[in-house]
Motif scaffolding. Structure first.
Motif, PDB file in Angstrom:
ATOM      1  N   PRO A 152       5.703  49.334  -3.886  1.00  0.00           N
ATOM      2  CA  PRO A 152       5.741  49.045  -5.456  1.00  0.00           C
ATOM      3  C   PRO A 152       7.564  49.561  -5.652  1.00  0.00           C
ATOM      4  O   PRO A 152       7.929  48.696  -7.548  1.00  0.00           O
ATOM      5  CB  PRO A 152       5.672  50.316  -5.400  1.00  0.00           C
ATOM      6  CG  PRO A 152       5.221  51.065  -3.924  1.00  0.00           C
ATOM      7  CD  PRO A 152       5.160  50.201  -3.571  1.00  0.00           C
ATOM      8  N   SER A 206       8.612  45.616  -6.205  1.00  0.00           N
ATOM      9  CA  SER A 206       8.678  45.015  -7.187  1.00  0.00           C
ATOM     10  C   SER A 206       8.712  45.932  -8.668  1.00  0.00           C
ATOM     11  O   SER A 206       9.053  45.566  -9.748  1.00  0.00           O
ATOM     12  CB  SER A 206       6.950  44.843  -7.304  1.00  0.00           C
ATOM     13  OG  SER A 206       6.464  45.993  -7.356  1.00  0.00           O
ATOM     14  N   PHE A 207       8.592  47.379  -8.418  1.00  0.00           N
ATOM     15  CA  PHE A 207       9.052  48.179  -9.837  1.00  0.00           C
ATOM     16  C   PHE A 207      10.338  47.617 -10.646  1.00  0.00           C
ATOM     17  O   PHE A 207      10.628  47.500 -11.975  1.00  0.00           O
ATOM     18  CB  PHE A 207       8.764  49.355 -10.053  1.00  0.00           C
ATOM     19  CG  PHE A 207       7.377  50.099 -10.035  1.00  0.00           C
ATOM     20  CD1 PHE A 207       6.699  49.110 -10.799  1.00  0.00           C
ATOM     21  CD2 PHE A 207       7.352  50.732  -8.877  1.00  0.00           C
ATOM     22  CE1 PHE A 207       5.697  49.863 -10.781  1.00  0.00           C
ATOM     23  CE2 PHE A 207       6.004  51.433  -9.102  1.00  0.00           C
ATOM     24  CZ  PHE A 207       5.062  50.504 -10.415  1.00  0.00           C
ATOM     25  N   ALA A 208      11.179  47.483  -9.535  1.00  0.00           N
ATOM     26  CA  ALA A 208      13.078  47.427  -9.755  1.00  0.00           C
ATOM     27  C   ALA A 208      13.073  45.729 -11.042  1.00  0.00           C
ATOM     28  O   ALA A 208      13.867  45.609 -11.459  1.00  0.00           O
ATOM     29  CB  ALA A 208      13.798  47.146  -8.855  1.00  0.00           C
ATOM     30  N   GLN A 209      12.058  44.782 -10.930  1.00  0.00           N
ATOM     31  CA  GLN A 209      12.540  43.696 -11.095  1.00  0.00           C
ATOM     32  C   GLN A 209      11.037  43.173 -11.819  1.00  0.00           C
ATOM     33  O   GLN A 209      11.363  42.083 -12.077  1.00  0.00           O
ATOM     34  CB  GLN A 209      12.990  42.376 -10.356  1.00  0.00           C
ATOM     35  CG  GLN A 209      14.288  42.954 -10.377  1.00  0.00           C
ATOM     36  CD  GLN A 209      15.703  42.237 -11.065  1.00  0.00           C
ATOM     37  OE1 GLN A 209      14.858  40.463 -11.224  1.00  0.00           O
ATOM     38  NE2 GLN A 209      17.215  41.568 -10.624  1.00  0.00           N
ATOM     39  N   THR A 210       9.862  43.967 -12.345  1.00  0.00           N
ATOM     40  CA  THR A 210       8.618  43.638 -12.422  1.00  0.00           C
ATOM     41  C   THR A 210       8.570  44.472 -14.197  1.00  0.00           C
ATOM     42  O   THR A 210       9.005  45.471 -14.070  1.00  0.00           O
ATOM     43  CB  THR A 210       7.672  43.006 -11.980  1.00  0.00           C
ATOM     44  OG1 THR A 210       7.376  45.197 -11.840  1.00  0.00           O
ATOM     45  CG2 THR A 210       7.986  42.825 -10.199  1.00  0.00           C
ATOM     46  N   LYS A 211       7.499  43.649 -14.498  1.00  0.00           N
ATOM     47  CA  LYS A 211       7.366  44.294 -15.942  1.00  0.00           C
ATOM     48  C   LYS A 211       5.815  44.069 -16.878  1.00  0.00           C
ATOM     49  O   LYS A 211       5.233  42.970 -16.255  1.00  0.00           O
ATOM     50  CB  LYS A 211       8.497  43.617 -17.122  1.00  0.00           C
ATOM     51  CG  LYS A 211       8.328  42.652 -17.554  1.00  0.00           C
ATOM     52  CD  LYS A 211       9.364  42.606 -19.074  1.00  0.00           C
ATOM     53  CE  LYS A 211       8.827  40.681 -18.865  1.00  0.00           C
ATOM     54  NZ  LYS A 211      10.264  40.554 -19.967  1.00  0.00           N
TER      55      LYS A 211
END
Lengths: 162, 162, 162, 162
Positions: B25, B28-33
């Motif tokens: 996570p 993925s959080f680093a470059q997802t929105k």
């Protein structure tokens, strides 16, 4: 080449030629104008971005040439997407009218100030600055993303980097 | 599920799996929105329309994604056709500037407020609201058809339905 | 970190934590998507510009996000100003239709190929490429300034730099 | 009400009144035209979407009224954003020229077919269909997202749902 010329022309002609060669560059300067290069745009943008980063402000920075055409644009992370058009509009206003957009912002405060909104390409919000070289306009910078006063501070930092 | 994993893997594999699941996570959080789905748009529109119907108000309801692109539009019967573009313009302003169009409406009341009219895509009439998820903008709603205050009430009902 | 957690929490809490950590990515994946950052845009542009410089080609390089909004634009020295809009139009076509503009260029060669010209935002000239991450579109690059084949080579070099 | 009228008027007047009441709707029909309601738009869209879902095709579905103004738009998940404008353009072409866009697509295949691309609002790609009631045009549907032949199939399913 000079030697070749000196030998092949009579004295009077030689002197005339030398005078012409000396005047030529002055005449030619009369028909050139300074302009922003890609490297200039990069330096101005970097100076603006450095100030924005130092303040913790995220913005869009647009640089236009003296014809109002985009030289470069940079959008920092997290900026509202409306600022993409606003930064370019501010820069366009600044180079189209050879004045900071803050001048229009002030003009819009008095009675009937809304008339400025009827002028094509005029933007009445701080953050657009014309860029001059030797008194001649060479382009502009437009900044958008934080408050208009803060946008103006970043734009100024950019111009200082030129 | 945890029990199944605990029993079917040797100790080392278990720990490795847990580390991967924990890191996943973060990566993925680093470059997802987050973003709006078609089902979200439908639910938001339905909530807005329910409020409009309950009040006997006929409107256009536009839902945009976080890039300002249309997800859905619904025009109720009898609405002035000018509202088709107005609803979309309000929604665009809300997502482009990450704020309700009412904020611009208020800003236009004071001295020099007409400056807002010189900002590309800014709309100074209530009825456009940004939509956020976990503090991140995912889109917007724009409503037009009745008074701007009533448009605003319907837009709010829509956002609550998200 | 795992050891720290294992030691400092009672058994029940550990299991609860692990369940939460496992469910978290599933929840977030369901409605999140990857996107380009300003740093990504810079890296892609630098890769494209390096190729252009190596070949002695001067171009405009535009990077758009997945919503078709400008992330960055760079105009190298001496490029025709028409390329400013062309580069952006190519990039817009690539992200709007999730395919290289070269696909439209090929489609326009056959019988009735002119139909492509009637599709809003479709550009039938090589030099625009969509950018994907894990199969999901995150943006695009548009290049203009030299021949369309050369523009395409530079665009490809940019995407490889992502 | 009829009873009330029958009692309060003399015989001759009664007969005159009845004739007028009978002629009135004919006169008024002479100056009305059928039109699509919001409910019609919803039903057409639902029929189109049902077909799209059944085939596993994701599209944008736009419904316009007889004046070419948007009644509703629905974007399914994962559709290229270029299809938002294309669906509307196809629908506009269909209602503006009272013919399927496929007719223009065919016309563009012959020699000089590119001339169609010079007609304002003409789209030469299948997927736009006019909608008629009793031989009178009442609006149109535009579909975009998959191949143009598939878009056409979905549009047809929509019209059948009317």
């Amino acid at each position: 080449m000079i030697n070749y010329i000196t030998q092949s022309f009579p004295n009077f002609m030689k002197k005339l030629l030398i005078v012409i060669l000396m005047v030529l560059p002055i005449l030619s300067f009369a028909q050139t104008k300074p302009y922003l290069t890609a490297a200039d745009a990069e330096r101005i943008t970097a100076a603006a971005e450095a100030k924005a980063t130092a303040e913790g402000w995220n913005v869009v920075i647009a640089i236009l040439d003296e014809g109002g055409n985009l030289l470069s644009l940079k959008r920092m992370d997290g900026v509202q997407i409306g600022s993409i058009d606003v930064a370019q509009a501010k820069a366009k206003s600044a180079v189209f009218f050879k004045r900071p957009t803050k001048v229009f912002e002030e003009a819009m405060k008095g009675e009937g100030g809304a008339r400025i909104a009827t002028l094509p390409n005029a933007v009445g919000v701080e953050g657009g600055l014309p860029i001059f070289k030797d008194g001649i306009i060479v382009g502009s910078i437009g900044v958008s993303g934080v408050t208009s006063a803060q946008d103006g501070i970043i734009a100024e930092a950019g111009v200082k980097g030129y």
